[in-house]
Design an enzyme around this catalytic site. Structure first.
Site, PDB file in Angstrom:
ATOM      1  N   GLU A  41       0.843  -1.198   0.000  1.00  0.00           N
ATOM      2  CA  GLU A  41       0.000   0.000   0.000  1.00  0.00           C
ATOM      3  C   GLU A  41       0.880   1.250   0.000  1.00  0.00           C
ATOM      4  O   GLU A  41       2.102   1.170   0.147  1.00  0.00           O
ATOM      5  CB  GLU A  41      -0.902   0.007   1.232  1.00  0.00           C
ATOM      6  CG  GLU A  41      -0.115   0.025   2.545  1.00  0.00           C
ATOM      7  CD  GLU A  41      -0.888   0.617   3.706  1.00  0.00           C
ATOM      8  OE1 GLU A  41      -1.171   1.817   3.625  1.00  0.00           O
ATOM      9  OE2 GLU A  41      -1.178  -0.115   4.671  1.00  0.00           O
ATOM     10  N   LYS A 175      -5.089  -3.028  14.210  1.00  0.00           N
ATOM     11  CA  LYS A 175      -4.402  -1.970  14.956  1.00  0.00           C
ATOM     12  C   LYS A 175      -4.908  -1.954  16.409  1.00  0.00           C
ATOM     13  O   LYS A 175      -6.094  -2.173  16.681  1.00  0.00           O
ATOM     14  CB  LYS A 175      -4.642  -0.611  14.299  1.00  0.00           C
ATOM     15  CG  LYS A 175      -4.001  -0.471  12.929  1.00  0.00           C
ATOM     16  CD  LYS A 175      -4.129   0.951  12.421  1.00  0.00           C
ATOM     17  CE  LYS A 175      -3.392   1.137  11.106  1.00  0.00           C
ATOM     18  NZ  LYS A 175      -4.121   0.647   9.952  1.00  0.00           N
TER      19      LYS A 175
END
Length: 786
Positions: A41, A175
């Site tokens: 990404e 996360k």
């Protein structure tokens, strides 16, 4: 290169078209299944770290993937176009961008319509990867359901994308700022496989990004990368399930942060965010920034290490998956992807097929001895007639001509082939391989080439958005010395050029290839990969071009920078400054830390204390200067990778450094040739080769400026180095016919005639350089009379 993909997801759906700009290295790997590809990404570049840390991180991640045997495919939107695989310049430009968008699925159409730059999130990277046929993607942490997400409905688009796009995301888990329990529930609802890597336990926590433990058990565990690849294969290839997978790689003990500490920081930061009214897409950057501040930057360092760790794991998984797919026949109901190359060539010569990516049509061989690959440009050369005044207009004269390193070398080679010293009963030919835009400069260049009856069949003229045709503008003092120059050569870095080059190599089957360093490292790596995969045995010569661009040699894929006898590059022709840059780039790449291959070979060449003492007591100024300035030591370290170096010393001549497999033969080599070097120095204690009893070593030969090239009136030094190499290449072409032993770039002295031919070639190549220095044109027509 622009590929237009017709992607059919369901039998009833209408195909849609989207211009994907896929690098040639990646498209070649995907179409031939020659190498695994791992997507990356780019929001971590555009929104994760400040410049230049973001660029350094991106380069390190790509290097990690390459080092472990796969090709990185960084995804991004550049000027509204979705790119898969970025060049060095594109990566730098993206890292420096201050106005790049964060592009998820919802943002794609807007960014494209407005021609904007954008970093891809997990969701949009998955979309682009799936369209290109890339199945494994490495990132840092996964997005998910935010805390209190059951009330705020703050759910990352990454999760829904995983439910409908068959790409595997290798990450360090959700996360830590998220509600990991709700995230796992949502993924289960979407039908997304979630597994965690563990060698030791069948029941482990899913990692919590910074922390090894999250307090939530992983739904599945895999203990090898091969097992993970087999899961992906059965899910997406065998059963054709149109959903992604999450493979979690726990952080190492060294990288992980204490889960209790991270949880406490996040709880406090979430409360502060609520009080301050921070929510939506501003929430994640705020929380991560707060963690970074409280941990005094430790979380940022941990984040980078996590990405590198995940990239290593993703590379191994992608390689295992590719091995499985090579052994399996494709199932009949897989989605189709009729991706076509968009190409443009000269319509005046022949009609060319528009080949598909997966089934390229072979061209009938058109054998050419030497291909010279790189830049052609319109040159404007100005000469100041009075003392130079900066920041002001200066009287002088300007001439325009064709230029560019590859063109100059090609022109010098063609003139050299007409010279008396290259006369042969066999036809020896060379061909220029370059790219032009269909603009005013490009049309002017083609017109001049046709007027000179120069072969233009190796030139790609594109009407696509490839940039301007190359141009070079230089300012010189009255004595011909260069003051400043501007080189606009970026067109040769365009993706479409690489595919054209590979097609020309297939067509020509050359014995020599000359490459100038205007080519990107990715393009050169693709050339080397093609030569290796097709077992084409040809000599590769690289002209470093300039100090900054010479560093690109050290950035070539590791498979193209192997040690002798597996060297891909046969010869380089640097100046002292360029040699220093090449050496520095090799050092930065870690090529001098290879204790398995490089060091044993260097050690076996006899560069020991005895040889160093021999050099230190030498009375030759070139040797003294070489030790003092370090260029001898640098050349010795590079020779195991590139066994022939012709070091251009300017007004002092040329130094030849060679890795030899018959070093003892130099002791009996007659030097009565009028072209013989001023001196020859060799190592004497190199390793004896087992099979032939020949000794390995290094030969140093010095060729001062020829008598006929001294005290000449300098008009223009621009083409001196190109004339030297071009004429030398013409002699190499002639040696294919004139010498039974082959070219003088071979490591073993085949005969006295072969070595004498080398001496004459270097001597006359210096004369060629001198002839070009005497005229305003970059390359003198007098080369055909040498």
């Amino acid at each position: 290169m622009v590929f237009r993909g017709s992607i059919t997801r369901l039998a009833s759906a209408k195909p849609f078209k989207l211009p994907l700009v896929i690098s040639d290295e990646i498209s070649h790997a995907l179409s031939t299944k020659s190498q695994a590809v791992v997507s990356l990404e780019s929001t971590i570049i555009t929104h994760g770290l400040p410049f230049p840390q973001n660029l350094e991180m991106a380069q390190e991640v790509e290097h990690t993937i390459r080092k472990n045997g796969a090709i990185p495919a960084t995804c991004a939107f550049l000027n509204g176009k979705p790119h898969i695989g970025l060049s060095s310049s594109q990566l730098t430009s993206l890292a420096e961008s201050k106005h790049a968008n964060k592009v998820s699925r919802r943002d794609v159409g807007y960014v494209m319509a407005n021609g904007q730059n954008g970093g891809t999130t997990i969701a949009s990277t998955m979309i682009l990867s799936s369209m290109a046929g890339i199945k494994v993607f490495a990132t840092g942490g996964l997005g998910g359901v935010h805390r209190d997400g059951q009330f705020t409905m703050d759910v990352s688009a990454d999760l829904t994308e995983l439910g409908r796009t068959p790409v595997t995301v290798v990450c360090a888990g959700p996360k830590s700022i998220l509600d990991i329990g709700l995230t796992l529930e949502y993924l289960e609802t979407q039908g997304v496989f979630v597994g965690t890597y563990s060698k030791d336990s069948k029941s482990v926590d899913i990692p919590g990004f910074y922390a090894k433990e999250s307090g939530f058990k992983s739904p599945y565990v895999f203990s090898t990368y091969a097992e993970a690849a087999n899961i992906i294969h059965n899910q997406n290839n065998v059963m054709n399930l149109q959903s992604g997978s999450i493979l979690c790689i726990p952080p190492s003990e060294k990288t992980a942060l204490p889960s209790e500490m991270i949880s406490k920081i996040i709880l406090e930061a979430n409360e502060e965010a609520k009080t301050s009214g921070i929510s939506g897409k501003e929430l994640t950057p705020f929380l991560l920034g707060r963690i970074a501040k409280v941990t005094e930057g430790k979380s940022v360092k941990s984040n980078i290490e996590l990405v590198l760790n995940n990239a290593r794991a993703a590379t191994e998984i992608a390689k295992e998956l590719l091995n499985i797919e090579k052994d399996e026949q494709p199932v009949s109901f897989q989605p189709t992807s009729n991706i076509m190359k968009s190409t443009s060539t000269h319509s005046s010569n022949r009609k060319r097929d528009n080949p598909t990516l997966h089934n390229p049509k072979k061209e009938v061989p058109d054998i050419v001895n030497t291909l010279i690959i790189g830049s052609i440009a319109l040159d404007s050369i100005s000469k100041i007639s009075e003392p130079l005044k900066l920041n002001d207009s200066n009287p002088g004269s300007t001439t325009s001509s064709l230029g560019g390193v590859a063109y100059n070398v090609s022109n010098a080679c063609n003139l050299g082939l007409q010279s008396p010293s290259c006369e042969t009963g066999n036809i020896t030919t060379s061909r220029l391989i370059t790219i032009l835009s269909d603009d005013l400069a490009g049309k002017a260049i083609i017109e001049q080439l046709l007027e000179r009856n120069i072969d233009i069949t190796g030139i790609l003229t594109s009407s696509q958005d490839v940039g301007n045709s190359a141009q070079y503008t230089s300012i010189h003092r009255g004595n011909g010395d260069l003051v400043v120059a501007c080189a606009d050569m970026s067109i040769v870095e365009h993706e479409s050029f690489t595919a054209h080059i590979l097609k020309q190599i297939e067509r020509s089957q050359p014995k020599q290839i000359v490459i100038d360093c205007n080519l990107s490292p990715e393009c050169t790596s693709s050339i080397f990969g093609y030569l290796r995969d097709n077992n084409l045995k040809c000599k590769v010569i690289i002209e470093p071009t300039s100090g900054p661009k010479s560093k690109r040699i050290g950035q070539i894929h590791s498979s193209g920078l192997q040690t002798f006898p597996n060297s891909t590059i046969s010869l380089i022709t640097p100046t002292i400054a360029e040699l220093h840059q090449i050496h520095e780039s090799f050092g930065n790449r870690g090529l001098f830390d290879d204790y398995d291959n490089w060091f044993p070979l260097l050690d076996s060449l006899g560069v020991d204390s005895t040889f160093r003492s021999k050099l230190e007591i030498s009375k030759e100024n070139v040797i003294k200067d070489g030790l003092k300035l370090g260029y001898l030591q640098q050349a010795f370290q590079i020779l195991p990778y590139i066994p022939n170096i012709l070091l251009k010393l300017g007004s002092k001549g040329v130094l030849s450094l060679t890795l030899s497999t018959s070093i003892d033969d130099y002791k009996s080599l007659p030097t009565t040739s009028k072209y013989s070097p001023s001196f020859i120095v060799t190592t004497s204690s190199g390793r004896i080769m087992d099979d032939s009893q020949k000794r390995l070593g290094i030969s140093i030969q010095y060729f001062p400026i020829p008598t006929e090239s001294k005290n000449i009136e300098i008009e223009n030094v621009t083409g001196a180095g190109d004339s030297f190499l071009g004429y030398l290449v013409s002699r190499l072409s002639a040696s294919n016919s004139q010498l039974d032993e082959g070219t003088f770039l071979d490591s073993e002295i085949g005969s006295v005639e072969q070595e004498w031919f080398k001496w004459e070639s270097i001597y006359k190549a210096q004369v060629a350089a001198g002839e070009s220095i005497k005229c305003m044109e970059s390359i003198s027509e007098e080369l055909k009379n040498i």
